[in-house]
Design a protein around this motif. Sequence first.
Motif, PDB file in Angstrom:
ATOM      1  N   GLN A   4     -11.039  -3.578  -1.706  1.00  0.00           N
ATOM      2  CA  GLN A   4     -10.969  -4.000  -3.101  1.00  0.00           C
ATOM      3  C   GLN A   4      -9.556  -4.454  -3.448  1.00  0.00           C
ATOM      4  OE1 GLN A   4     -12.412  -0.362  -4.853  1.00  0.00           O
ATOM      5  NE2 GLN A   4     -14.460  -1.215  -5.158  1.00  0.00           N
ATOM      6  N   VAL A   5      -8.574  -3.732  -2.938  1.00  0.00           N
ATOM      7  CA  VAL A   5      -7.169  -4.094  -3.189  1.00  0.00           C
ATOM      8  C   VAL A   5      -6.881  -5.446  -2.537  1.00  0.00           C
ATOM      9  CG1 VAL A   5      -4.765  -3.411  -2.851  1.00  0.00           C
ATOM     10  CG2 VAL A   5      -6.471  -1.674  -3.348  1.00  0.00           C
ATOM     11  N   ILE A   6      -7.373  -5.637  -1.326  1.00  0.00           N
ATOM     12  CA  ILE A   6      -7.178  -6.909  -0.622  1.00  0.00           C
ATOM     13  C   ILE A   6      -7.788  -8.045  -1.452  1.00  0.00           C
ATOM     14  CG2 ILE A   6      -7.878  -8.271   1.393  1.00  0.00           C
ATOM     15  CD1 ILE A   6      -7.645  -5.631   3.038  1.00  0.00           C
ATOM     16  N   ASP A   7      -8.998  -7.840  -1.965  1.00  0.00           N
ATOM     17  CA  ASP A   7      -9.664  -8.879  -2.746  1.00  0.00           C
ATOM     18  C   ASP A   7      -8.832  -9.305  -3.954  1.00  0.00           C
ATOM     19  OD1 ASP A   7     -11.755  -8.931  -0.952  1.00  0.00           O
ATOM     20  OD2 ASP A   7     -13.064  -7.637  -2.165  1.00  0.00           O
ATOM     21  N   THR A  54       3.115 -11.384  -4.656  1.00  0.00           N
ATOM     22  CA  THR A  54       3.060  -9.940  -4.959  1.00  0.00           C
ATOM     23  C   THR A  54       3.703  -9.091  -3.855  1.00  0.00           C
ATOM     24  OG1 THR A  54       0.889  -9.715  -3.917  1.00  0.00           O
ATOM     25  CG2 THR A  54       0.928 -10.202  -6.290  1.00  0.00           C
ATOM     26  N   GLY A  55       3.928  -9.701  -2.679  1.00  0.00           N
ATOM     27  CA  GLY A  55       4.485  -8.951  -1.548  1.00  0.00           C
ATOM     28  C   GLY A  55       3.436  -8.140  -0.816  1.00  0.00           C
ATOM     29  N   PHE A  56       2.165  -8.373  -1.152  1.00  0.00           N
ATOM     30  CA  PHE A  56       1.086  -7.598  -0.538  1.00  0.00           C
ATOM     31  C   PHE A  56       0.677  -8.210   0.795  1.00  0.00           C
ATOM     32  CE2 PHE A  56      -3.398  -6.385   0.047  1.00  0.00           C
ATOM     33  CZ  PHE A  56      -3.281  -5.008  -0.072  1.00  0.00           C
ATOM     34  N   VAL A  57       0.525  -7.362   1.794  1.00  0.00           N
ATOM     35  CA  VAL A  57       0.109  -7.818   3.121  1.00  0.00           C
ATOM     36  C   VAL A  57      -1.035  -6.930   3.609  1.00  0.00           C
ATOM     37  CG1 VAL A  57       1.779  -6.401   4.408  1.00  0.00           C
ATOM     38  CG2 VAL A  57       0.976  -8.509   5.401  1.00  0.00           C
ATOM     39  N   ILE A  82      -5.105  -2.159   7.461  1.00  0.00           N
ATOM     40  CA  ILE A  82      -3.770  -1.677   7.102  1.00  0.00           C
ATOM     41  C   ILE A  82      -3.281  -2.541   5.948  1.00  0.00           C
ATOM     42  CG2 ILE A  82      -1.379  -1.459   7.909  1.00  0.00           C
ATOM     43  CD1 ILE A  82      -2.747  -1.287  10.785  1.00  0.00           C
ATOM     44  N   THR A  83      -2.726  -1.892   4.922  1.00  0.00           N
ATOM     45  CA  THR A  83      -2.184  -2.649   3.790  1.00  0.00           C
ATOM     46  C   THR A  83      -0.802  -2.106   3.440  1.00  0.00           C
ATOM     47  OG1 THR A  83      -3.070  -1.195   2.056  1.00  0.00           O
ATOM     48  CG2 THR A  83      -4.504  -2.988   2.812  1.00  0.00           C
ATOM     49  N   ALA A  84      -0.005  -2.951   2.799  1.00  0.00           N
ATOM     50  CA  ALA A  84       1.324  -2.526   2.344  1.00  0.00           C
ATOM     51  C   ALA A  84       1.891  -3.584   1.411  1.00  0.00           C
ATOM     52  CB  ALA A  84       2.273  -2.342   3.524  1.00  0.00           C
ATOM     53  N   PHE A  85       2.881  -3.166   0.659  1.00  0.00           N
ATOM     54  CA  PHE A  85       3.710  -4.106  -0.094  1.00  0.00           C
ATOM     55  C   PHE A  85       4.998  -4.218   0.706  1.00  0.00           C
ATOM     56  CE2 PHE A  85       0.746  -2.786  -3.309  1.00  0.00           C
ATOM     57  CZ  PHE A  85       0.520  -3.946  -4.033  1.00  0.00           C
ATOM     58  N   LYS A  90      11.449  -3.112   4.357  1.00  0.00           N
ATOM     59  CA  LYS A  90      10.591  -2.064   3.784  1.00  0.00           C
ATOM     60  C   LYS A  90       9.113  -2.393   3.815  1.00  0.00           C
ATOM     61  CE  LYS A  90      13.565   0.007   0.370  1.00  0.00           C
ATOM     62  NZ  LYS A  90      14.224  -0.204  -0.850  1.00  0.00           N
ATOM     63  N   PHE A  91       8.299  -1.352   4.083  1.00  0.00           N
ATOM     64  CA  PHE A  91       6.862  -1.345   3.831  1.00  0.00           C
ATOM     65  C   PHE A  91       6.682  -0.246   2.795  1.00  0.00           C
ATOM     66  CE2 PHE A  91       4.818  -2.724   8.139  1.00  0.00           C
ATOM     67  CZ  PHE A  91       5.205  -4.016   7.914  1.00  0.00           C
ATOM     68  N   LYS A  92       6.106  -0.575   1.640  1.00  0.00           N
ATOM     69  CA  LYS A  92       5.869   0.430   0.603  1.00  0.00           C
ATOM     70  C   LYS A  92       4.366   0.537   0.349  1.00  0.00           C
ATOM     71  CE  LYS A  92       8.226  -1.490  -2.646  1.00  0.00           C
ATOM     72  NZ  LYS A  92       8.971  -1.826  -3.852  1.00  0.00           N
ATOM     73  N   LYS A  93       3.936   1.707  -0.138  1.00  0.00           N
ATOM     74  CA  LYS A  93       2.523   1.952  -0.436  1.00  0.00           C
ATOM     75  C   LYS A  93       1.653   1.582   0.760  1.00  0.00           C
ATOM     76  CE  LYS A  93       3.110   1.364  -5.383  1.00  0.00           C
ATOM     77  NZ  LYS A  93       2.741   0.600  -6.569  1.00  0.00           N
ATOM     78  N   LEU A  94       2.107   1.959   1.929  1.00  0.00           N
ATOM     79  CA  LEU A  94       1.418   1.677   3.191  1.00  0.00           C
ATOM     80  C   LEU A  94       0.119   2.482   3.264  1.00  0.00           C
ATOM     81  CD1 LEU A  94       1.774   0.404   6.093  1.00  0.00           C
ATOM     82  CD2 LEU A  94       2.937   2.516   6.715  1.00  0.00           C
ATOM     83  N   THR A  95      -0.941   1.848   3.750  1.00  0.00           N
ATOM     84  CA  THR A  95      -2.197   2.567   4.011  1.00  0.00           C
ATOM     85  C   THR A  95      -2.647   2.239   5.423  1.00  0.00           C
ATOM     86  OG1 THR A  95      -3.705   0.815   3.286  1.00  0.00           O
ATOM     87  CG2 THR A  95      -2.914   2.343   1.578  1.00  0.00           C
TER      88      THR A  95
END
Length: 164
Positions: A4-7, A54-57, A82-85, A90-95
């Motif tokens: 959902q975040v990726i979308d 947004t810096g989202f990857v 895998i997701t992160a900002f 830096k990788f922040k809010k990494l999942t």
Amino acid sequence: MASQVIDKHREKAEIYHGDDICKQKSIQLLTEMDLPKGLLPLNDMEEVGYNRETGFVWLKQKKTTEHTFQKVGKKVSYAPEITAFVEPRKFKKLTGVKTKEILIWLTLSDIYIDDPSSGKITFMTPSGLSRSLPVAAFELEEDEGAAKSAEKEKKKKEEEAAMT
């Protein structure tokens, strides 16, 4: 949840499909962010997306990959998603990334290099526990091999020059 975040970030993102181009783009991203190129040793990658605004990857692979970073003896597990900002160093809010400490797997939430001159990279959990390790332990093996080959070649030339 991660899908959902990726979308939400997909609309203005650069998106790539297929293992070869995804590996290339993940290394390119690490290089751009001034992080070690061996930090994401993923296999059978299906998709890489990067929303520069947004810096989202995000990185998707067919199944979980486990990798041991030999120089520091650390086992890391990379989930299929895998997701992160990202921002420089830096990788922040990494999942989707966990590391094994003694007998338990710890989720990582941030990876960063505070001071590039220190040669250290820090891995942090959501609870605030962190560990700093040598950046060199997370470089690509090929890069290191190429560097060693170049060094050997240089020494060989110096020895030959010294003999003449």
